[in-house]
Design a protein around this motif. Structure first.
Motif, PDB file in Angstrom:
ATOM      1  N   PHE A 263       0.813  -1.203   0.000  1.00 25.90           N
ATOM      2  CA  PHE A 263       0.000   0.000   0.000  1.00 25.90           C
ATOM      3  C   PHE A 263       0.858   1.270   0.000  1.00 25.90           C
ATOM      4  O   PHE A 263       1.928   1.314   0.591  1.00 25.90           O
ATOM      5  N   LYS A 264       0.336   2.280  -0.661  1.00 23.66           N
ATOM      6  CA  LYS A 264       0.894   3.628  -0.640  1.00 23.66           C
ATOM      7  C   LYS A 264       0.133   4.403   0.433  1.00 23.66           C
ATOM      8  O   LYS A 264      -1.052   4.684   0.291  1.00 23.66           O
ATOM      9  N   PHE A 265       0.821   4.757   1.522  1.00 21.71           N
ATOM     10  CA  PHE A 265       0.192   5.428   2.657  1.00 21.71           C
ATOM     11  C   PHE A 265       0.339   6.938   2.482  1.00 21.71           C
ATOM     12  O   PHE A 265       1.342   7.534   2.879  1.00 21.71           O
ATOM     13  N   ASP A 266      -0.665   7.555   1.881  1.00 19.84           N
ATOM     14  CA  ASP A 266      -0.600   8.984   1.576  1.00 19.84           C
ATOM     15  C   ASP A 266      -1.302   9.780   2.676  1.00 19.84           C
ATOM     16  O   ASP A 266      -1.893   9.214   3.599  1.00 19.84           O
ATOM     17  N   ALA A 267      -1.255  11.107   2.527  1.00 26.56           N
ATOM     18  CA  ALA A 267      -1.839  12.042   3.492  1.00 26.56           C
ATOM     19  C   ALA A 267      -1.169  11.835   4.863  1.00 26.56           C
ATOM     20  O   ALA A 267      -0.012  11.472   4.929  1.00 26.56           O
ATOM     21  N   GLY A 268      -1.886  12.076   5.939  1.00 28.14           N
ATOM     22  CA  GLY A 268      -1.272  11.959   7.249  1.00 28.14           C
ATOM     23  C   GLY A 268      -0.338  13.112   7.579  1.00 28.14           C
ATOM     24  O   GLY A 268       0.480  13.016   8.502  1.00 28.14           O
ATOM     25  N   ASP A 269      -0.440  14.227   6.869  1.00 29.71           N
ATOM     26  CA  ASP A 269       0.403  15.389   7.153  1.00 29.71           C
ATOM     27  C   ASP A 269       0.054  15.975   8.519  1.00 29.71           C
ATOM     28  O   ASP A 269      -1.122  16.105   8.876  1.00 29.71           O
ATOM     29  N   SER A 270       1.074  16.391   9.261  1.00 33.86           N
ATOM     30  CA  SER A 270       0.858  16.986  10.582  1.00 33.86           C
ATOM     31  C   SER A 270      -0.109  18.155  10.530  1.00 33.86           C
ATOM     32  O   SER A 270      -0.962  18.331  11.411  1.00 33.86           O
TER      33      SER A 270
END
Length: 502
Positions: A255-262
């Motif tokens: 999986f490509k785990f995108d987003a999750g930006d602080s």
């Protein structure tokens, strides 16, 4: 504020800021890293050419001003020295603060290219179009590798199943891709689309981040408004993992785990366990570590993790937002404990740039130079189909860059193995390998391990470039060069410039 050491040259902090580094004694710059402000990796860590380092468990503000450093933060800021060189300081800091985990990342990332469907399909991922993209790769002389199906394959966020209208036989498609020689990954985010069955389920089980008043937090990100999984809650993570287990039963490899930006999270929200916004970003990366096929783009304090770390989406430009930020970003990744990197999608990952390219704004030379740089990096990733957007002559240059990578791939794979075992960078700063030869500020060439010197062209209209060759004997093609440690101008004739130390 505290006064720190009189300075030498310093590197570190946010990977995106590599183009502004190193910081020397005559420079003035200030960064606020109390929360990761960038869309890429950030470490609360700076490292010096004189064998010193700065470390904190949390982000901090730091100011470099004409030979002095000042910093402050919520946690203790450690100052350590006496390690002689950039390499010595890195190895000691790694040992003390970010020792490498058991690296389970698949070596396939380095052996073959990654192909991402984003630029070709954007949000309109469909079974036959994915297969058509894969067939096009093989038809046009590129090798099979890892195929990432990007955002748009699921009905909405949180329901991680193939949408039935666009993927009538997802299991059959995955088998066809495997039979062609591809591994298959899927795009994910830690968010849930509101007003759905999955939203109501996770809300009622308190699997979502909540406001201080106890209501689900609806946050804004680049795709609109979503609820967010509480990544501090083990049961919420298990809820997500159960869906991913089902996808792996279909044959999905990772999986490509995108987003999750602080910056998408809100400080002070209600969580299962107290955590900062940076910690929530780190937990998303930590969840991704369990998969041998993974990709992360934005992280906090993940030096030493078993992750393939991509540079943030680059523009189709020559400046630091595009090609000009590739080498600097990759060098900072290595110096902050993220060796397993990819310089984004070749030509740039900003899909709107490619839509604009249809109006005559596409730059074939830029795409080729991007490819030549990526070919010398640990992981190279295509998205825009080069056979579609390039003429015959330029496409041949892409194939030539692939041949250069193939020539040096055995050495690259040796360095990858060293990184698995020792945690040292794959892409190494010249000063890291050759301390004290005056190359502290060189950010437009690099070493692959201690043996290969890579000097790809990164400026428009240029066919030759200045290369600083360290002392010793080097092989360029069939020619042997003996250097006393000087700059020379070399012409690029066939593929990116690579010199081998002999």
């Amino acid at each position: 504020m505290q006064n720190f050491w009189k300075m030498s040259f310093w590197y570190g902090g946010a990977v995106y800021e590599g183009y502004r580094q190193p910081v020397g004694a005559e420079d003035t710059v200030e960064w606020d890293y109390r929360e990761n402000p960038t869309a890429n990796q950030m470490m609360p860590f700076f490292i010096s050419t004189k064998g010193r380092y700065i470390w904190s468990e949390e982000g901090f503000q730091i100011q470099f001003h004409r030979g002095e450093i000042r910093a402050e933060g919520r946690s203790e800021i450690l100052l350590k020295g006496g390690f002689r060189t950039l390499r010595g300081a890195y190895l000691e800091a790694m040992k003390q603060h970010f020792p490498f985990h058991d690296i389970k990342l698949s070596k396939r990332f380095f052996e073959a290219p990654v192909y991402n469907t984003w630029i070709e399909l954007t949000f309109y991922q469909e079974q036959e179009k994915v297969l058509e993209y894969a067939r096009g790769i093989l038809k046009h002389g590129l090798p099979a590798g890892i195929l990432m199906i990007d955002d748009g394959w699921s009905p909405y966020y949180g329901k991680w199943q193939f949408r039935k209208d666009n993927f009538a036989d997802a299991k059959g498609m995955i088998k066809q891709l495997h039979d062609m020689g591809f591994q298959v990954m899927l795009w994910l985010c830690p968010f849930i689309t509101p007003d759905t069955v999955e939203y109501r389920e996770t809300r009622d089980k308190h699997f979502l981040i909540e406001t201080p008043e106890g209501k689900p937090r609806i946050l804004e990100w680049w795709n609109g408004y979503s609820a967010a999984l509480d990544l501090t809650n083990p049961e919420a993570l298990q809820w997500l993992k159960a869906q991913l287990d089902d996808l792996q039963e279909l044959g999905i490899d990772g999986f490509k785990f995108d987003a999750g930006d602080s910056l998408y999270y809100t400080e002070g929200d209600k969580l299962h366990k107290k955590a900062t916004t940076d910690e929530l970003s780190r937990l998303w990366a930590a969840f991704g570590e369990q998969y041998a096929f993974n990709e992360l783009r934005v992280c906090f304090k993940t030096g030493g993790y078993s992750l393939m770390q991509r540079l943030c989406d680059k523009h189709h430009t020559w400046d630091e937002k595009g090609v000009g930020g590739l080498m600097t970003g990759m060098l900072l990744q290595g110096l902050t404990g993220h060796p397993f990197g990819s310089p984004d999608m070749i030509g740039g990952g900003e899909y709107l740039n490619f839509q604009e390219c249809t109006n005559g704004k596409f730059d074939a030379e830029l795409f080729v130079r991007y490819c030549e740089i990526a070919a010398l990096m640990p992981v190279m990733q295509f998205s825009a189909a080069p056979w579609r957007i390039l003429g015959k002559e330029d496409y041949q240059k892409v194939l030539t860059a692939m041949q250069v990578r193939g020539k040096y791939l055995p050495i690259l794979l040796e360095v990858v193995q060293q990184a698995y075992e020792t945690g040292e960078p794959i892409v190494r700063h010249m000063e890291y390998v050759f301390p004290g030869q005056g190359m502290e500020r060189i950010m437009n060439q690099f070493m692959i391990g201690d043996r290969l010197l890579a000097a790809p062209i990164h400026e428009k209209g240029v066919t030759a470039r200045e290369v600083w060759i360290p002392k010793g004997k080097w092989k360029l093609g069939e020619e042997v060069l003996e250097s006393s440690g000087e700059k020379v101008v070399l012409e690029q004739k066939a593929g990116p410039l690579v010199l081998e130390r002999i």
